[in-house]
Design a protein around this motif. Structure first.
Motif, PDB file in Angstrom:
ATOM      1  N   THR A  41      34.503  26.857  46.481  1.00 54.37           N
ATOM      2  CA  THR A  41      35.632  27.622  45.955  1.00 54.37           C
ATOM      3  C   THR A  41      35.186  29.059  45.735  1.00 54.37           C
ATOM      4  N   LEU A  42      35.907  29.988  46.351  1.00 53.59           N
ATOM      5  CA  LEU A  42      35.616  31.410  46.199  1.00 53.59           C
ATOM      6  C   LEU A  42      36.601  32.017  45.207  1.00 53.59           C
ATOM      7  N   TYR A  43      36.070  32.510  44.104  1.00 56.10           N
ATOM      8  CA  TYR A  43      36.875  33.255  43.148  1.00 56.10           C
ATOM      9  C   TYR A  43      36.923  34.701  43.638  1.00 56.10           C
ATOM     10  N   ASP A  44      38.102  35.128  44.011  1.00 52.34           N
ATOM     11  CA  ASP A  44      38.274  36.297  44.860  1.00 52.34           C
ATOM     12  C   ASP A  44      39.253  37.290  44.235  1.00 52.34           C
ATOM     13  N   TYR A  45      39.090  38.548  44.602  1.00 51.84           N
ATOM     14  CA  TYR A  45      40.089  39.592  44.358  1.00 51.84           C
ATOM     15  C   TYR A  45      40.196  40.346  45.676  1.00 51.84           C
ATOM     16  N   GLY A  69      33.611  33.059  57.070  1.00 59.29           N
ATOM     17  CA  GLY A  69      34.405  32.961  58.285  1.00 59.29           C
ATOM     18  C   GLY A  69      33.559  32.915  59.537  1.00 59.29           C
ATOM     19  N   LEU A  70      32.553  33.777  59.620  1.00 58.64           N
ATOM     20  CA  LEU A  70      31.685  33.802  60.802  1.00 58.64           C
ATOM     21  C   LEU A  70      30.950  32.478  60.979  1.00 58.64           C
ATOM     22  N   LEU A  71      30.637  31.834  59.876  1.00 64.22           N
ATOM     23  CA  LEU A  71      29.921  30.556  59.938  1.00 64.22           C
ATOM     24  C   LEU A  71      30.863  29.354  60.024  1.00 64.22           C
ATOM     25  N   GLY A  72      32.160  29.610  59.955  1.00 63.55           N
ATOM     26  CA  GLY A  72      33.116  28.508  60.047  1.00 63.55           C
ATOM     27  C   GLY A  72      33.059  27.548  58.878  1.00 63.55           C
ATOM     28  N   ILE A  73      32.720  28.069  57.703  1.00 70.87           N
ATOM     29  CA  ILE A  73      32.603  27.230  56.504  1.00 70.87           C
ATOM     30  C   ILE A  73      33.945  27.188  55.783  1.00 70.87           C
ATOM     31  N   ALA A  74      34.456  25.998  55.561  1.00 72.12           N
ATOM     32  CA  ALA A  74      35.725  25.840  54.856  1.00 72.12           C
ATOM     33  C   ALA A  74      35.527  26.093  53.361  1.00 72.12           C
ATOM     34  N   TYR A  75      36.531  26.701  52.748  1.00 66.67           N
ATOM     35  CA  TYR A  75      36.464  26.946  51.309  1.00 66.67           C
ATOM     36  C   TYR A  75      37.873  27.123  50.765  1.00 66.67           C
ATOM     37  N   GLU A  76      37.991  26.909  49.475  1.00 68.74           N
ATOM     38  CA  GLU A  76      39.241  27.179  48.783  1.00 68.74           C
ATOM     39  C   GLU A  76      39.144  28.538  48.105  1.00 68.74           C
ATOM     40  N   THR A  77      40.286  29.178  47.917  1.00 69.87           N
ATOM     41  CA  THR A  77      40.328  30.484  47.279  1.00 69.87           C
ATOM     42  C   THR A  77      41.057  30.403  45.950  1.00 69.87           C
ATOM     43  N   ARG A  78      40.468  31.011  44.938  1.00 71.30           N
ATOM     44  CA  ARG A  78      41.142  31.199  43.650  1.00 71.30           C
ATOM     45  C   ARG A  78      41.218  32.707  43.399  1.00 71.30           C
ATOM     46  N   ILE A  79      42.405  33.257  43.413  1.00 76.05           N
ATOM     47  CA  ILE A  79      42.566  34.688  43.179  1.00 76.05           C
ATOM     48  C   ILE A  79      42.449  34.976  41.683  1.00 76.05           C
ATOM     49  N   VAL A  80      41.626  35.961  41.349  1.00 74.93           N
ATOM     50  CA  VAL A  80      41.390  36.349  39.959  1.00 74.93           C
ATOM     51  C   VAL A  80      42.138  37.654  39.688  1.00 74.93           C
ATOM     52  N   SER A  81      42.984  37.664  38.675  1.00 75.83           N
ATOM     53  CA  SER A  81      43.778  38.855  38.337  1.00 75.83           C
ATOM     54  C   SER A  81      42.939  39.798  37.481  1.00 75.83           C
ATOM     55  N   ILE A  82      42.203  40.663  38.151  1.00 75.57           N
ATOM     56  CA  ILE A  82      41.245  41.548  37.482  1.00 75.57           C
ATOM     57  C   ILE A  82      41.907  42.392  36.403  1.00 75.57           C
ATOM     58  N   PHE A  83      42.980  43.092  36.769  1.00 73.73           N
ATOM     59  CA  PHE A  83      43.574  44.063  35.859  1.00 73.73           C
ATOM     60  C   PHE A  83      44.431  43.421  34.770  1.00 73.73           C
ATOM     61  N   GLU A  84      44.613  42.129  34.858  1.00 71.93           N
ATOM     62  CA  GLU A  84      45.295  41.408  33.792  1.00 71.93           C
ATOM     63  C   GLU A  84      44.308  40.661  32.901  1.00 71.93           C
ATOM     64  N   GLY A  85      43.000  40.912  33.127  1.00 72.10           N
ATOM     65  CA  GLY A  85      41.984  40.385  32.226  1.00 72.10           C
ATOM     66  C   GLY A  85      41.483  38.989  32.526  1.00 72.10           C
ATOM     67  N   GLU A  86      41.874  38.425  33.680  1.00 73.17           N
ATOM     68  CA  GLU A  86      41.484  37.047  33.951  1.00 73.17           C
ATOM     69  C   GLU A  86      39.982  36.880  34.120  1.00 73.17           C
ATOM     70  N   SER A  87      39.294  37.928  34.576  1.00 78.25           N
ATOM     71  CA  SER A  87      37.845  37.819  34.778  1.00 78.25           C
ATOM     72  C   SER A  87      37.070  37.847  33.469  1.00 78.25           C
ATOM     73  N   HIS A  88      37.766  38.082  32.369  1.00 83.62           N
ATOM     74  CA  HIS A  88      37.092  38.097  31.061  1.00 83.62           C
ATOM     75  C   HIS A  88      37.565  36.961  30.158  1.00 83.62           C
ATOM     76  N   THR A  89      38.203  35.984  30.748  1.00 88.81           N
ATOM     77  CA  THR A  89      38.569  34.798  29.982  1.00 88.81           C
ATOM     78  C   THR A  89      37.326  33.938  29.750  1.00 88.81           C
ATOM     79  N   GLU A  90      37.403  33.092  28.769  1.00 89.79           N
ATOM     80  CA  GLU A  90      36.271  32.215  28.459  1.00 89.79           C
ATOM     81  C   GLU A  90      35.906  31.343  29.653  1.00 89.79           C
ATOM     82  N   ALA A  91      36.923  30.852  30.363  1.00 87.43           N
ATOM     83  CA  ALA A  91      36.669  29.966  31.502  1.00 87.43           C
ATOM     84  C   ALA A  91      35.941  30.704  32.613  1.00 87.43           C
ATOM     85  N   PHE A  92      36.362  31.943  32.895  1.00 83.89           N
ATOM     86  CA  PHE A  92      35.704  32.680  33.978  1.00 83.89           C
ATOM     87  C   PHE A  92      34.305  33.127  33.580  1.00 83.89           C
TER      88      PHE A  92
END
Length: 209
Positions: A3-7, A21-44
């Protein structure tokens, strides 16, 4: 499944998307809302105490942060990270170079320029521009006689440095003044291919000051 935590506008996260992508590795994406403070939550912050993207959660439940560390982990055992000790150390040299001379300089200037924050950081701009010019000069000298940063093929060193360096014109640097860098960028772009767009900050309505 990784799982890639991404912005999406982050070029640090872009590096990881490219390698996966170049390696053809499958992954899930979780978009992190940087400017809404999600990257500073306890979970993150449990994933990355520094509160920054990208973060890659791996199969055993652990997570690794810092884009270039993620590149090393993912590239292990592939052609993108050489086995030869000296070549591997040269890759590391460029990964450290990128995080000291490129990302905090060109990356910061680009962010300030594209999100309307340049004026509020005006006291730092001249020093950043001087440092950015030195970084591009160092790249120019290094690329005169080699097609890629480490040998004759694309490695994670190229992916890492290219991520922000190839956006230098977004914040006023003239890449035409660095022909070897420009030629290298063309080779890296061709090797990566067209499937990894650079996302503008404008896709995030909260990004502007």
């Amino acid at each position: 499944m990784l799982t890639l935590y991404d912005y999406l506008p982050s070029q640090n996260a872009w590096k990881v998307r490219v390698l996966l992508g170049l390696l053809g590795i499958a992954y899930e994406t979780r978009i992190v809302s940087i400017f809404e403070g999600e990257s500073h939550t306890e979970a993150f912050l449990k994933l990355n105490p520094a509160g920054a993207v990208p973060v890659l959660a791996v199969e055993n439940g652990q997570a690794i942060a810092e884009s270039n560390a993620i590149l090393v982990l993912v590239a292990e055992g592939t052609s993108y990270l050489p086995v030869d000790r000296l070549a591997r150390a040269k890759v590391m040299q460029w990964l450290f170079f990128e995080q000291y001379y490129v990302e905090p300089v060109i990356g910061s200037l680009r962010f300030w320029t594209l999100t309307g924050r340049l004026e509020r950081n005006q006291a730092l701009v001249a020093g950043k521009r001087e440092a950015g010019a030195r970084a591009l000069g160092a790249l120019e000298r290094s690329l005169v006689d080699t097609p890629f940063l480490v040998g004759d093929a694309l490695t994670i060193a190229d992916i890492a440095v290219y991520a922000y360096a190839h956006r230098a014109e977004d914040c006023g640097f003239e890449l035409a003044d660095h022909p070897a860098v420009g030629a290298w960028m063309g080779r890296v772009s061709e090797a990566i291919g067209p499937d990894y767009p650079v996302h503008p900050y404008s896709i995030d309505p909260h990004s502007h000051a």
